[in-house]
Scaffold this active site. Sequence first.
Site, PDB file in Angstrom:
ATOM      1  N   HIS A 152      40.756   5.101  38.233  1.00 19.86           N
ATOM      2  CA  HIS A 152      40.286   3.823  38.721  1.00 19.86           C
ATOM      3  C   HIS A 152      39.112   3.897  39.685  1.00 19.86           C
ATOM      4  CE1 HIS A 152      43.142   0.274  38.985  1.00 19.86           C
ATOM      5  NE2 HIS A 152      42.064   0.028  38.328  1.00 19.86           N
ATOM      6  N   ARG A 191      33.906  -0.345  27.839  1.00 23.01           N
ATOM      7  CA  ARG A 191      35.222   0.310  27.824  1.00 23.01           C
ATOM      8  C   ARG A 191      36.297  -0.726  28.142  1.00 23.01           C
ATOM      9  NH1 ARG A 191      32.116   4.889  30.306  1.00 23.01           N
ATOM     10  NH2 ARG A 191      32.568   6.735  29.051  1.00 23.01           N
ATOM     11  N   ARG A 231      34.537  -1.402  22.632  1.00 23.45           N
ATOM     12  CA  ARG A 231      35.420  -0.399  22.066  1.00 23.45           C
ATOM     13  C   ARG A 231      36.854  -0.899  22.151  1.00 23.45           C
ATOM     14  NH1 ARG A 231      35.414   5.453  24.667  1.00 23.45           N
ATOM     15  NH2 ARG A 231      36.372   4.390  26.440  1.00 23.45           N
ATOM     16  N   ASN A 291      31.365  13.065  25.465  1.00 24.69           N
ATOM     17  CA  ASN A 291      32.286  13.589  26.491  1.00 24.69           C
ATOM     18  C   ASN A 291      33.493  14.231  25.834  1.00 24.69           C
ATOM     19  OD1 ASN A 291      30.531  12.202  28.120  1.00 24.69           O
ATOM     20  ND2 ASN A 291      31.910  10.467  28.449  1.00 24.69           N
ATOM     21  N   ASP A 292      34.107  13.494  24.928  1.00 26.59           N
ATOM     22  CA  ASP A 292      35.265  14.057  24.245  1.00 26.59           C
ATOM     23  C   ASP A 292      34.853  15.093  23.220  1.00 26.59           C
ATOM     24  OD1 ASP A 292      37.704  13.085  25.304  1.00 26.59           O
ATOM     25  OD2 ASP A 292      37.124  11.079  24.646  1.00 26.59           O
ATOM     26  N   CYS A 301      27.015   7.572  23.159  1.00 28.92           N
ATOM     27  CA  CYS A 301      27.399   6.830  24.371  1.00 28.92           C
ATOM     28  C   CYS A 301      28.150   7.709  25.374  1.00 28.92           C
ATOM     29  CB  CYS A 301      28.246   5.615  23.997  1.00 28.92           C
ATOM     30  SG  CYS A 301      29.736   6.037  23.088  1.00 28.92           S
TER      31      CYS A 301
HETATM   32  C1  PEP Z   1      33.167   9.909  25.145  1.00 28.37           C
HETATM   33  O1  PEP Z   1      34.226  10.484  24.878  1.00 28.37           O
HETATM   34  O2  PEP Z   1      32.071  10.452  25.138  1.00 28.37           O
HETATM   35  C2  PEP Z   1      33.187   8.488  25.514  1.00 28.37           C
HETATM   36  C3  PEP Z   1      32.077   7.811  25.625  1.00 28.37           C
HETATM   37  O3  PEP Z   1      34.382   7.925  25.760  1.00 28.37           O
HETATM   38  P1  PEP Z   1      35.217   8.146  27.105  1.00 28.37           P
HETATM   39  O4  PEP Z   1      34.366   8.899  28.062  1.00 28.37           O
HETATM   40  O5  PEP Z   1      35.587   6.787  27.586  1.00 28.37           O
HETATM   41  O6  PEP Z   1      36.382   8.931  26.606  1.00 28.37           O
HETATM   42 MG    MG Z   2      36.034   9.363  24.499  1.00 30.38          MG
END
Ligand code: PEP
Ligand code: MG
Length: 761
Positions: A363, A470, A506, A627-628, A675
């Site tokens: 948060h 998000r 999303r 990111n993931d 993204c």
């Molecule tokens: C990602 O995984 O790159 C992404 C944009 O989603 P989050 O960071 O919310 O998992």
């Molecule tokens: Mg992600």
Amino acid sequence: MNILQSLSNIVQKVNSAPDLQSALDIIVTQVRGVMGTEVCTVYLADHQEQRLIFRATEGLNKSALGNLSLGFGEGLVGQVALREEPINTNNAESHPHFQYLEDIGEESFSSFLGVPIIHHRIVLGVLIVQQTAKRRFDESEEAFLVTMSAQLAGLIAHAQVTGLVDLRADAKAVNAEFRGVAGASGVAIGRAVVVSPPADLYAVPQRQSRDSYEELTFFRACVARVRNDIEQLSLQLADRLPPQELALFEVYSKMLDTPALPAEIEELIEQGEWAQGAVAHVIRMHLQAFEQMDNPYLRERAVDIKDLGRRLLEYLQQANNEPIIYPDNTILIGDELTASMLAELPRKKLAGLVSLRGSRNSHVAILARSMGIPTVMGAVDVPFMQVEGTELIVDGYAGLVYFNPTLELLASYEEIVEEERLVSRGLEALKDLSCETTDEHRVSLWVNTGLASDIVRSLDRGAEGVGLYRTEIPFIMQDRFPSEEEQRTIYRIQLEAFAPSPVTMRTLDVGGDKSLPYFPIEEDNPFLGWRGIRVTLDHPEIFLSQVRAMMKASVGLNNLRIMLPMISYVKELDEALALIRRAHAELVEEGIDALLPSIGVMVEVPAAVYLSAELASRVDFLSVGSNDLTQYLLAVDRNNSSVAELYNSYHPAVLQALVHVANAGHAAGKPVSICGELAGDPGAAILLMAMGYDSLSMNATNLPKVKSVLRSVSKVEADELLAKVMELHEIEDIRALIEVLFEEKGITRLFRNQIKQRQLH
Ligand code: PEP
Ligand code: MG
């Protein structure tokens, strides 16, 4: 006692040691006891001086502790450290590396077993046992000591860094560095204000009182109230409890008698500590003593002491209405910062945040990013209770915190802060210019949002749309699932603010480290578990009401795009598409003028990379969640500070995956965006543009910088750079190549802060 039990017993005792020396003393006493040897010793490494210091012993001459040292490679001890492997000999004196040390008293011990203490590849010291008898330690003893040392290494490392900022220590270490994960980018220099949840004995900071006499009176009044409460409790329970149980209350009352606990607390208050700090400190010391006792009955008494401590603290906190005075450039530090703690102080005063627990998706980190407050999360080693009022640096790019900075380090970071200020002022002018290379190749720059407060910042910085909204963020902010109508209202605000530009919403992406307080998911491996689309497909009622709310919110605006997270099977996509179409048909049936929006898939799992051609053929767009994707491709937890150095989206494997996705999407005639955080990295943005990404979506803070960079290169130059980069295997070489281009283009100014910040580490 079996070996495992002995190990865990020792670890537990070391774990509760208040400081490094006590930890080492516990180690030598306990290991000697368990192994039944005559001597146990620890040498600790001083890497600056390249010496191993004789720091703790049971069985040798203690008066030499701290005064005696050996170089790496010197003597048997030095050899263990240098070679990073054990030495086990029954005749130490005849060993070729033996070196006689005066005053230590080890001449009579022939048998020597020394093992290195290593943490994260660094030799912290050497752990040794010795015997008079000429007998080689057997294999199982050697294995035990190696195991012990491997377990203790982490604890010693923790005790070492914790001790670094102990303000009361005479020799305070400068530039004490603590590693966490980057929560919100930027650099802050300021003073620590420690915040803690109520009545938590382990979260009360040490703080000087304004007037120790007043503080003492206040403390005594609270003791009287607790005593009164206990008497009342005892009376109420008198007819329900047998006398032996009621005796417990007497124990409580006795503990509150002045010669006992309160005297110790009062002594600290007289020395200037505030009452809360004194109570927490004394109670914790007692707890530790109790918890270390082998007798289970006495260990249980720890519970009573804790209870008493909490009661006292509660009164002290209730009555203490002294407002906290926040200095300019306050850096809030807490065991677990919460959004409400952040709300308690004026924005103008707040420079940075450090939380020991939590991750990028907590948060408070989400809010911090939205507000542009440099933040470090998961800085688990920071001894937050001891840092009140100290000066520190928060490096929200690298996820590092520095206490006791030298003037030199301060100056370097001040330059970064100043540089950022100048750059961001210079970048304001870019707001209304398009993101176009010198040879007129256009890329759309979008923002990632989640809070309503992100809107203004994004528009101010010239965002051309939202590449990732998000939706879990408004969900996280509630104490139950928001209703369809509540969601519609929230989504409408985003859609309206950006219309006619696109807003990519999303669908709910919870699980992993993003949990809803009212929908807990307990799993051993949450990142490989029930998250993203897997949750919502299992709960069509949640999914349907969300996509209905989105489509309703878009009526009349028609700038909605829906994006699906964590797709790893084509079947998942088909099911989600069917649900969205069903929701749309229902809305039409209900007479709502909703259009079926563009629908896209997030590519954030390696499976989706390989399936990207197939996925692209079924949807309107692809968007990479780097990111993931980085986390899953490299098998590196994006929130684990101990592997943070391995998490890098410039990894050649990630770059190859990115190229593959862009090509597959375009071959299917579909636009491709990204993204993840990588899109907001100016160097990566050049590569992504060259790969053909049509739009880059990032946090609003980075957008002007990325625009400025892309406007200063040509597509041809970017293509050349990408071709060279794709030949390289090392991240450092890739970065170096990008920096050469920055130099050539004269735009290093924009990143001096990041480049410099990298050089600092
Ligand atoms: C990602 O995984 O790159 C992404 C944009 O989603 P989050 O960071 O919310 O998992
Ligand atoms: Mg992600």
